[in-house]
Design a protein around this motif. Structure first.
Motif, short mmCIF file in Angstrom:
data_model
loop_
_atom_site.label_atom_id
_atom_site.label_comp_id
_atom_site.label_asym_id
_atom_site.label_seq_id
_atom_site.Cartn_x
_atom_site.Cartn_y
_atom_site.Cartn_z
N TYR A 278 0.23 -1.07 -0.17
CA TYR A 278 -0.16 0.11 -0.30
C TYR A 278 0.83 0.93 -0.75
N SER A 279 0.53 2.18 -0.57
CA SER A 279 1.78 3.73 -1.14
C SER A 279 0.07 4.65 -1.20
N TYR A 280 0.49 5.35 -0.72
CA TYR A 280 -0.03 6.84 -0.75
C TYR A 280 0.81 7.78 0.66
N ALA A 281 0.49 9.64 -0.47
CA ALA A 281 1.38 10.19 0.04
C ALA A 281 0.97 11.30 0.47
N GLU A 282 1.32 11.77 1.93
CA GLU A 282 0.95 13.31 3.06
C GLU A 282 1.63 14.06 1.96
N ILE A 283 0.77 15.21 1.66
CA ILE A 283 1.53 16.23 0.03
C ILE A 283 1.86 17.74 1.06
N ASP A 284 1.46 17.44 2.40
CA ASP A 284 0.80 18.78 3.09
C ASP A 284 2.07 19.81 2.94
N LYS A 285 3.75 18.87 3.01
CA LYS A 285 4.61 20.12 2.82
C LYS A 285 4.48 20.84 1.75
N LEU A 286 4.51 20.51 0.44
CA LEU A 286 4.20 20.82 -0.94
C LEU A 286 3.09 21.68 -0.62
N SER A 287 1.84 20.96 -0.55
CA SER A 287 0.82 21.97 -0.54
C SER A 287 0.74 23.58 0.66
N HIS A 288 2.29 23.05 1.68
CA HIS A 288 2.47 25.21 1.75
C HIS A 288 3.51 25.76 0.87
N LEU A 289 3.97 24.53 -0.15
CA LEU A 289 4.05 25.57 -1.93
C LEU A 289 2.98 26.58 -2.82
N GLY A 290 1.94 25.74 -2.39
CA GLY A 290 0.73 26.07 -3.35
C GLY A 290 0.30 25.15 -4.12
N TYR A 291 1.18 23.73 -4.33
CA TYR A 291 0.60 22.87 -4.96
C TYR A 291 -1.10 22.64 -4.06
N THR A 292 -1.24 22.43 -5.84
CA THR A 292 -2.88 21.71 -5.31
C THR A 292 -2.99 20.64 -6.21
N PRO A 293 -2.74 19.33 -6.23
CA PRO A 293 -3.79 18.40 -7.28
C PRO A 293 -5.09 18.19 -8.48
N GLN A 294 -4.08 19.09 -10.27
CA GLN A 294 -5.37 19.34 -10.71
C GLN A 294 -6.66 17.79 -11.04
N PHE A 295 -5.62 16.59 -10.95
CA PHE A 295 -6.61 15.83 -11.95
C PHE A 295 -6.04 14.36 -10.72
N ASP A 296 -8.01 14.14 -10.62
CA ASP A 296 -8.20 12.84 -9.81
C ASP A 296 -8.02 11.81 -10.37
#
Ligand code: UD1
Length: 308
Positions: A278-296
């Motif tokens: 199983y694998s999935y990312a915690e992306i909080d750190k990148l989100s603080h730079l403004g990252y918002t995934p555009q594609f589900d």
């Protein structure tokens, strides 16, 4: 601005080349074309291509000395976990030694370097039970690929700490999109599955198909790369690049069945050795730079299916 992209003729690399060429960067690509394709970048202007191996230390030293790059994006690698198990020494040479040589040369010759970015991998976490996986979590590499990627990313961070080299590490989760190689048994699973649906060929699940990955569309990966390149505070840091969601292989298969309206044949074989469950990312750190995934996963796969 001069930008060196190793592995620039590959899947991720060619999208990076396009993005920065459109922004008037002068692009230099080093790629041995072992698993990539020159056609991926033929259409790009203002690009200089060298068919060379990044582990060719003398060539790389000359190149870095001559050009004094502003940005270096190091993507060249042996990308398959399964292939690294079959050929561990090729992984050592391509994934660890070549990146250490790159760092040594950058330290020796770069005067203008603003950022050297290393493409690491979610594979470094291995079968860590905690989910989602965060950059500060323990790593449990369980294949030569994961060991070499982890050692290489530590070198990138340590060259920042010891010598002030401006480096950043991105741990890519499972990237998919146009131009991903689908012709090898070692290719990424989405490109293989898509190829099977397009050619009405049987798909093989290694294991029961319940294994999950954080599949991230190439456009979101480009967004992440650009964010860390443009933020000085990203220097000396490690980020996850994913969507923050997991999808099983069975679910991917169902989405393709729905999009294609094909009832594709499949079979199950033993799980691959060294495979993560199983694998999935915690992306909080990148989100603080403004990252918002555009594609589900639905919009990403739909987009990909239409374009292929
Ligand atoms: C992938 C990337 C790796 C990246 C990592 C980050 C590739 C080839 N590998 O490794 O570069 O660092 O994600 O998480 O892109 N599978 C099948 N049938 C197939 C092919 C694969 O069932 O025909 C299964 C595999 O056994 C595995 C899953 O699909 O369980 C994903 O495999 P793969 O696409 O090779 O990705 P990772 O090993 O996660």
């Amino acid at each position: 601005m001069k930008m060196l992209i190793t592995g620039g003729a590959g899947f991720i690399g060619s999208h990076v080349c396009e993005f920065y060429a459109q922004r008037n960067y002068e692009i230099f690509v080093v790629d041995n074309l072992s698993s990539s394709n020159l056609e991926n970048i033929m259409h790009i202007e203002n690009l200089t291509f060298y068919q060379k191996d990044v582990s060719d230390c003398d060539f790389m030293e000359q190149l870095i000395k001559e050009h004094d790059f502003d940005y270096v994006i190091h993507l060249a690698a042996l990308v398959s976990v399964a292939e690294s198990i079959a050929h561990p020494k090729i992984s050592l040479k391509n994934n660890l030694e070549a990146s250490l040589n790159l760092l040594i040369n950058l330290r020796k010759h770069s005067k203008k370097l603003k950022k050297a970015l290393f493409a690491s991998s979610a594979a470094v976490y291995g079968n860590l039970e905690k989910l989602p996986k965060a950059p500060e979590d323990q790593v449990l590499p369980q294949s030569p690929y994961a060991i070499d990627k982890y050692a290489a990313e530590r070198n990138f961070i340590i060259f920042n700490e010891l010598f002030g080299l401006p480096t950043t590490v991105l741990r890519f989760f499972n990237v998919y999109g146009e131009r991903q190689n689908d012709s090898s048994p070692y290719s990424g699973v989405i490109s293989i599955m898509l190829h099977k649906f397009k050619h009405d060929e049987k798909f093989i699940f290694f294991g029961d198909g319940t294994q999950t990955r954080d599949f991230v569309y190439i456009a979101d990966v480009i967004q992440a790369i650009n964010l860390v390149l443009m933020h000085e505070e990203a220097t000396g840091e490690v980020y996850n690049v994913g969507t923050g969601h997991q999808t099983s292989l069975k679910e991917i298969f169902d989405v393709f069945s729905e999009i294609s309206k094909i009832d594709l044949e499949f079979e199950h074989q033993d799980a691959r050795k060294g495979d993560i469950k199983y694998s999935y990312a915690e992306i909080d750190k990148l989100s603080h730079l403004g990252y918002t995934p555009q594609f589900d996963i639905h919009s990403g796969l739909n987009n990909l299916y239409k374009k292929m």
